[in-house]
Design a protein around this motif. Structure first.
Motif, PDB file in Angstrom:
ATOM      1  N   ARG A 178       0.832  -1.208   0.000  1.00  0.00           N
ATOM      2  CA  ARG A 178       0.000   0.000   0.000  1.00  0.00           C
ATOM      3  C   ARG A 178       0.866   1.258   0.000  1.00  0.00           C
ATOM      4  O   ARG A 178       1.949   1.284   0.584  1.00  0.00           O
ATOM      5  CB  ARG A 178      -0.929   0.003   1.219  1.00  0.00           C
ATOM      6  CG  ARG A 178      -1.947   1.131   1.217  1.00  0.00           C
ATOM      7  CD  ARG A 178      -3.080   0.910   2.193  1.00  0.00           C
ATOM      8  NE  ARG A 178      -4.064   1.975   2.074  1.00  0.00           N
ATOM      9  CZ  ARG A 178      -5.003   2.032   1.150  1.00  0.00           C
ATOM     10  NH1 ARG A 178      -5.104   1.063   0.267  1.00  0.00           N
ATOM     11  NH2 ARG A 178      -5.853   3.039   1.091  1.00  0.00           N
ATOM     12  N   HIS A 179       0.359   2.279  -0.685  1.00  0.00           N
ATOM     13  CA  HIS A 179       0.919   3.626  -0.614  1.00  0.00           C
ATOM     14  C   HIS A 179      -0.205   4.547  -0.179  1.00  0.00           C
ATOM     15  O   HIS A 179      -1.352   4.404  -0.625  1.00  0.00           O
ATOM     16  CB  HIS A 179       1.446   4.057  -1.980  1.00  0.00           C
ATOM     17  CG  HIS A 179       1.813   5.506  -2.064  1.00  0.00           C
ATOM     18  ND1 HIS A 179       0.927   6.486  -2.490  1.00  0.00           N
ATOM     19  CD2 HIS A 179       2.963   6.159  -1.756  1.00  0.00           C
ATOM     20  CE1 HIS A 179       1.515   7.660  -2.446  1.00  0.00           C
ATOM     21  NE2 HIS A 179       2.749   7.493  -2.015  1.00  0.00           N
ATOM     22  N   ARG A 232       3.370   7.316   2.971  1.00  0.00           N
ATOM     23  CA  ARG A 232       3.819   6.072   3.618  1.00  0.00           C
ATOM     24  C   ARG A 232       3.613   4.909   2.655  1.00  0.00           C
ATOM     25  O   ARG A 232       2.625   4.839   1.926  1.00  0.00           O
ATOM     26  CB  ARG A 232       3.032   5.813   4.898  1.00  0.00           C
ATOM     27  CG  ARG A 232       3.361   4.445   5.568  1.00  0.00           C
ATOM     28  CD  ARG A 232       2.581   4.264   6.854  1.00  0.00           C
ATOM     29  NE  ARG A 232       2.998   5.254   7.839  1.00  0.00           N
ATOM     30  CZ  ARG A 232       2.220   5.700   8.831  1.00  0.00           C
ATOM     31  NH1 ARG A 232       0.975   5.262   8.940  1.00  0.00           N
ATOM     32  NH2 ARG A 232       2.680   6.580   9.680  1.00  0.00           N
ATOM     33  N   THR A 233       4.587   4.001   2.649  1.00  0.00           N
ATOM     34  CA  THR A 233       4.433   2.734   1.949  1.00  0.00           C
ATOM     35  C   THR A 233       4.525   1.596   2.946  1.00  0.00           C
ATOM     36  O   THR A 233       5.241   1.688   3.956  1.00  0.00           O
ATOM     37  CB  THR A 233       5.509   2.544   0.858  1.00  0.00           C
ATOM     38  OG1 THR A 233       6.805   2.827   1.404  1.00  0.00           O
ATOM     39  CG2 THR A 233       5.254   3.452  -0.328  1.00  0.00           C
ATOM     40  N   THR A 234       3.795   0.528   2.674  1.00  0.00           N
ATOM     41  CA  THR A 234       3.779  -0.653   3.528  1.00  0.00           C
ATOM     42  C   THR A 234       4.126  -1.865   2.688  1.00  0.00           C
ATOM     43  O   THR A 234       3.596  -2.042   1.575  1.00  0.00           O
ATOM     44  CB  THR A 234       2.392  -0.847   4.168  1.00  0.00           C
ATOM     45  OG1 THR A 234       2.056   0.324   4.918  1.00  0.00           O
ATOM     46  CG2 THR A 234       2.385  -2.047   5.103  1.00  0.00           C
ATOM     47  N   GLY A 275       5.678  -6.379   6.689  1.00  0.00           N
ATOM     48  CA  GLY A 275       5.282  -5.512   7.787  1.00  0.00           C
ATOM     49  C   GLY A 275       6.062  -4.216   7.880  1.00  0.00           C
ATOM     50  O   GLY A 275       5.710  -3.338   8.668  1.00  0.00           O
ATOM     51  N   THR A 276       7.113  -4.063   7.069  1.00  0.00           N
ATOM     52  CA  THR A 276       7.904  -2.833   7.085  1.00  0.00           C
ATOM     53  C   THR A 276       7.079  -1.661   6.555  1.00  0.00           C
ATOM     54  O   THR A 276       6.360  -1.794   5.567  1.00  0.00           O
ATOM     55  CB  THR A 276       9.165  -2.994   6.226  1.00  0.00           C
ATOM     56  OG1 THR A 276       9.987  -4.019   6.784  1.00  0.00           O
ATOM     57  CG2 THR A 276       9.971  -1.701   6.157  1.00  0.00           C
ATOM     58  N   THR A 277       7.200  -0.524   7.222  1.00  0.00           N
ATOM     59  CA  THR A 277       6.591   0.710   6.733  1.00  0.00           C
ATOM     60  C   THR A 277       7.672   1.778   6.594  1.00  0.00           C
ATOM     61  O   THR A 277       8.617   1.828   7.387  1.00  0.00           O
ATOM     62  CB  THR A 277       5.477   1.235   7.649  1.00  0.00           C
ATOM     63  OG1 THR A 277       6.029   1.556   8.930  1.00  0.00           O
ATOM     64  CG2 THR A 277       4.368   0.214   7.821  1.00  0.00           C
ATOM     65  N   THR A 307       7.864   5.985   6.094  1.00  0.00           N
ATOM     66  CA  THR A 307       7.125   7.247   6.101  1.00  0.00           C
ATOM     67  C   THR A 307       8.093   8.375   5.796  1.00  0.00           C
ATOM     68  O   THR A 307       9.172   8.453   6.397  1.00  0.00           O
ATOM     69  CB  THR A 307       6.453   7.496   7.458  1.00  0.00           C
ATOM     70  OG1 THR A 307       5.648   6.365   7.800  1.00  0.00           O
ATOM     71  CG2 THR A 307       5.578   8.745   7.410  1.00  0.00           C
ATOM     72  N   ARG A 344       9.280  -4.691  10.915  1.00  0.00           N
ATOM     73  CA  ARG A 344       8.475  -5.558  11.764  1.00  0.00           C
ATOM     74  C   ARG A 344       9.368  -6.187  12.827  1.00  0.00           C
ATOM     75  O   ARG A 344      10.464  -6.671  12.537  1.00  0.00           O
ATOM     76  CB  ARG A 344       7.824  -6.658  10.911  1.00  0.00           C
ATOM     77  CG  ARG A 344       6.923  -7.605  11.711  1.00  0.00           C
ATOM     78  CD  ARG A 344       6.430  -8.735  10.831  1.00  0.00           C
ATOM     79  NE  ARG A 344       7.554  -9.561  10.369  1.00  0.00           N
ATOM     80  CZ  ARG A 344       7.416 -10.607   9.560  1.00  0.00           C
ATOM     81  NH1 ARG A 344       6.221 -10.925   9.100  1.00  0.00           N
ATOM     82  NH2 ARG A 344       8.472 -11.304   9.182  1.00  0.00           N
TER      83      ARG A 344
END
Length: 628
Positions: free
Chosen positions: A591-592, A602-604, A608-610, A612, A625
């Motif tokens: 997701r963005h 933010r990207t996911t 589990g890494t994000t 921002t 994560r």
């Protein structure tokens, strides 16, 4: 009196066809999508022939074991030309298919606009269009800048569209339009300065002068979606069609993929020679048209990077052949004598090996220079009208385009010679194949459609695979996803413009939302015009450029005027990006999102890494994560 409308339905999707206007309306529970754009034929002279001008028009219901539709027949009696259109709903998926089917005769057309664009008039940022121009663009209907001309006129399989689709969303209801026959197709968009609406639609090109085969668009509608969801619909389509090939699969085929992941990218050159008939020839300062950097100087630089603690590095080398960068292709050998010849070239190759780095070459098999030793106009691209395109833009001057039927033979000839001199290559770059549109050739001895052109380009990449060499090209068009491991870049389109230029829309990572775990994309690290591109490299979890010498000034994102960069600082910045890349290169970008404004994003990722970033302040945050 016959009915003026015809109706289709499947599940929650309804289609209404107006037999007088020839427009379709698609109804979903949450929205009504009505075509406002005219389906028409654009002739070679620029004239527009609307479908409704046909001498004979008829419509019938169509049924098959997989869906129901409306089959329309159009005939122009004087020209002896006809075709059919078929709009049908696929029962299993509720996808709406639009097909353009050749009939009798032929006419000299430039493109056919079909199906027509939807009315999309809401003056709000909740109504937006997404287009796969380079990495991706989102255009709110109230965006103040005109979109303007698209790269390569929006032709699919080029940098005008890394992926063959577009979509629109209004208040969480939307659609994605996927071109299932993208080789002779593209899309157009109209969004005026000041905004208020965006119109986008597909067009089809003649193949060697003819309509010749069935053209197809697949529309998928959703009443609860945003641009992320459209990307995931296309990802499912890429899996369905076999396009999606992950880095895990490619690493299983060649473990060098894992060595490339987490590497910094260094882009350097050896010889520059600018022909007097090149657009880039400097008449005022002719001494600027020639430059040779010895192979040994590049060897010294590699040792310097190693001494500075750079652990993983890939060197992309330009201008290594005798003629110089962008000269005399495809007859580029031997290794540049003035720079040290094969001996100096091998010393550089051996040093890269000793340092544990990766080495690749820039090479070119589309630009066909007239002063090449084996040049023969017979093997250039011939248009259906018999003409042969010629230009004098790049450093080598006068050129045609080489018919891609010949490219695999030249690739094999040249690389066999390079490898015979003990040059160790882990990767290589075949220029423009994934940036420029596919070509067609009407020469009777090497006739080639655009689709076949892409197959010949793929054959060049596959030859490199056969030699244990990781293939790359200029950009990341998804037709090459099965073959390519990485590319020169996959940037947002504004990055290739001068800093401060008006932007077509808001940059969004459409390509990475589909293919992040399939390709290694290098990213610029420049701090240009007050915006730090490192933040985009992190947001997209890509590979960083540590040093990048642009081949031409103010072209392809080369706008940095600094003569020297502070190497330690750049290495430190790159370590942040490579650390992230090593962690998530093989992860899907799930997701963005925008966090309250377009500057905070933010990207996911699937582990589990994000990530921002705040583009206004330069701040960033990486949350890995926590392992349980």
């Amino acid at each position: 009196m016959p009915s003026k409308t015809m109706h289709l339905s499947a599940g929650k999707i309804k289609v209404v066809f107006d037999c007088e206007s020839l427009g379709y309306t698609i109804e979903t529970p949450g929205h009504t999508w009505k075509q406002s754009g005219l389906s028409c034929i654009i002739m070679q002279d620029g004239g527009c022939v609307p479908f409704c001008s046909a001498d004979e028009i008829s419509h019938d219901y169509y049924n098959s074991g997989v869906g129901e539709g409306i089959l329309s027949h159009y005939k122009w009696c004087e020209q002896g030309f006809s075709f059919e259109t078929l709009c049908w709903i696929e029962t299993a998926t509720q996808a709406v298919h639009f097909e353009l089917i050749p009939g009798e005769g032929s006419i000299k057309f430039r493109k056919i606009l079909y199906p027509g664009c939807f009315s999309f008039e809401k003056n709000s940022d909740s109504a937006y269009t997404v287009m796969p121009v380079l990495q991706g663009i989102l255009i709110p209907n109230n965006w103040q800048n005109e979109v303007g001309k698209l790269p390569f006129d929006g032709q699919f399989c080029s940098s005008g569209a890394y992926m063959p689709w577009f979509g629109q969303v209004e208040d969480k209801t939307g659609y994605i339009a996927i071109c299932e026959t993208p080789w002779d197709a593209g899309y157009y968009v109209e969004h005026p300065a000041g905004g208020s609406y965006t119109h986008v639609g597909a067009y089809f090109l003649p193949s060697l002068g003819e309509l010749s085969y069935r053209r197809s668009m697949r529309y998928i509608f959703s009443d609860n979606c945003d641009y992320n969801d459209l990307c995931k619909i296309y990802r499912s389509y890429a899996i369905e069609t076999g396009l999606l090939t992950t880095l895990r699969e490619k690493a299983a085929r060649n473990p060098l993929v894992d060595r490339l992941i987490g590497s910094v990218i260094v882009h350097k050159g050896i010889k520059k020679h600018v022909s007097p008939d090149s657009r880039y020839y400097d008449k005022e300062n002719p001494e600027n048209n020639d430059l040779v950097v010895p192979f040994h100087a590049r060897t010294t630089e590699i040792l310097r990077y190693h001494d500075k603690g750079v652990r993983k590095l890939y060197l992309h080398l330009d201008g290594w052949g005798a003629p110089g960068y962008d000269n005399q292709h495809p007859d580029y050998l031997p290794a540049c004598p003035e720079a040290g010849g094969w001996e100096g070239f091998k010393e550089l190759s051996d040093t890269i090996q000793d340092c544990g780095y990766l080495f690749g070459l820039h090479d070119q098999y589309r630009d066909y220079y007239m002063d090449a030793a084996t040049y023969d106009k017979e093997f250039a691209l011939h248009s259906p009208d018999g003409s042969v395109f010629e230009m004098s833009v790049w450093a080598g001057g006068r050129q045609n385009y080489l018919c891609a039927t010949q490219a695999p033979y030249y690739v094999k000839r040249n690389f066999e010679e390079v490898l015979s001199h003990g040059i160790s290559l882990q990767a290589s770059y075949l220029d423009v194949f994934t940036c420029n549109e596919p070509d067609e050739c009407a020469h009777p001895r090497h006739r080639m459609t655009r689709r076949e052109c892409l197959e010949y380009r793929s054959a060049c990449f596959n030859y490199l695979w056969s030699k244990g060499i990781l293939p790359s090209s200029e950009e990341c068009s998804d037709w090459a996803m099965r073959s390519l491991v990485f590319c020169h870049y996959g940037p947002y389109d504004f990055m290739l413009e001068s800093p401060g230029s008006p932007r077509r829309g808001i940059p969004v990572p459409l390509f990475n939302l589909v293919y992040h775990d399939c390709m290694i994309l290098p990213w610029f690290m420049d701090n240009t015009g007050g915006e730090d591109y490192m933040l985009y490299a992190m947001l997209n979890a890509g590979a960083p450029y540590l040093d990048r010498d642009g081949a031409y000034p103010n072209t392809d994102g080369s706008f940095d005027s600094e003569a020297e960069k502070r190497l330690e600082e750049e290495i430190a910045r790159c370590k942040v990006v490579t650390g992230l890349h090593e962690r998530v290169a093989k992860c899907e970008m799930l997701r963005h999102e925008f966090l309250g404004s377009y500057t905070t994003q933010r990207t996911t990722f699937s582990d589990g890494t994000t990530v921002t970033v705040n583009l206004a302040t330069g701040e960033y945050e990486i949350n890995y994560r926590t392992e349980e």
